[in-house]
Design a protein around this motif. Structure first.
Motif, PDB file in Angstrom:
ATOM      1  N   ASN A  18      69.538  23.246  22.141  1.00 38.85           N
ATOM      2  CA  ASN A  18      70.591  24.081  21.710  1.00 38.85           C
ATOM      3  C   ASN A  18      71.463  23.350  20.575  1.00 38.85           C
ATOM      4  OD1 ASN A  18      70.505  25.878  23.665  1.00 38.85           O
ATOM      5  ND2 ASN A  18      70.799  24.340  25.407  1.00 38.85           N
ATOM      6  N   ASP A  20      71.148  23.827  17.303  1.00 40.92           N
ATOM      7  CA  ASP A  20      71.851  24.585  16.348  1.00 40.92           C
ATOM      8  C   ASP A  20      73.036  25.424  16.834  1.00 40.92           C
ATOM      9  OD1 ASP A  20      70.155  26.090  18.345  1.00 40.92           O
ATOM     10  OD2 ASP A  20      69.486  27.641  16.880  1.00 40.92           O
ATOM     11  N   ARG A  21      72.965  25.747  18.064  1.00 46.06           N
ATOM     12  CA  ARG A  21      74.149  26.475  18.702  1.00 46.06           C
ATOM     13  C   ARG A  21      75.283  25.645  18.748  1.00 46.06           C
ATOM     14  NH1 ARG A  21      71.485  29.384  23.836  1.00 46.06           N
ATOM     15  NH2 ARG A  21      70.145  30.705  22.763  1.00 46.06           N
TER      16      ARG A  21
END
Length: 47
Positions: A18, A20-21
């Motif tokens: 996660n 990149d989120r």
């Protein structure tokens, strides 16, 4: 001790999946804070 190691490895996997989120959300938050700071500076300067 093995349980702590496995938990850390699982948490590390979640962060890696996660990342990149999290970066996207962090970028939005920083942009909003910068906009609020700039807006406050313009208002207090009288523009």
């Amino acid at each position: 001790m093995q349980h702590i190691h496995d938990g850390y490895r699982g948490l590390s996997l979640l962060v890696n999946l996660n990342a990149d989120r999290l970066f996207f959300i962090g970028t939005i938050v920083v942009g909003l804070l910068a906009g609020a700071f700039l807006g406050q500076a313009l208002v207090s300067a009288g523009f």
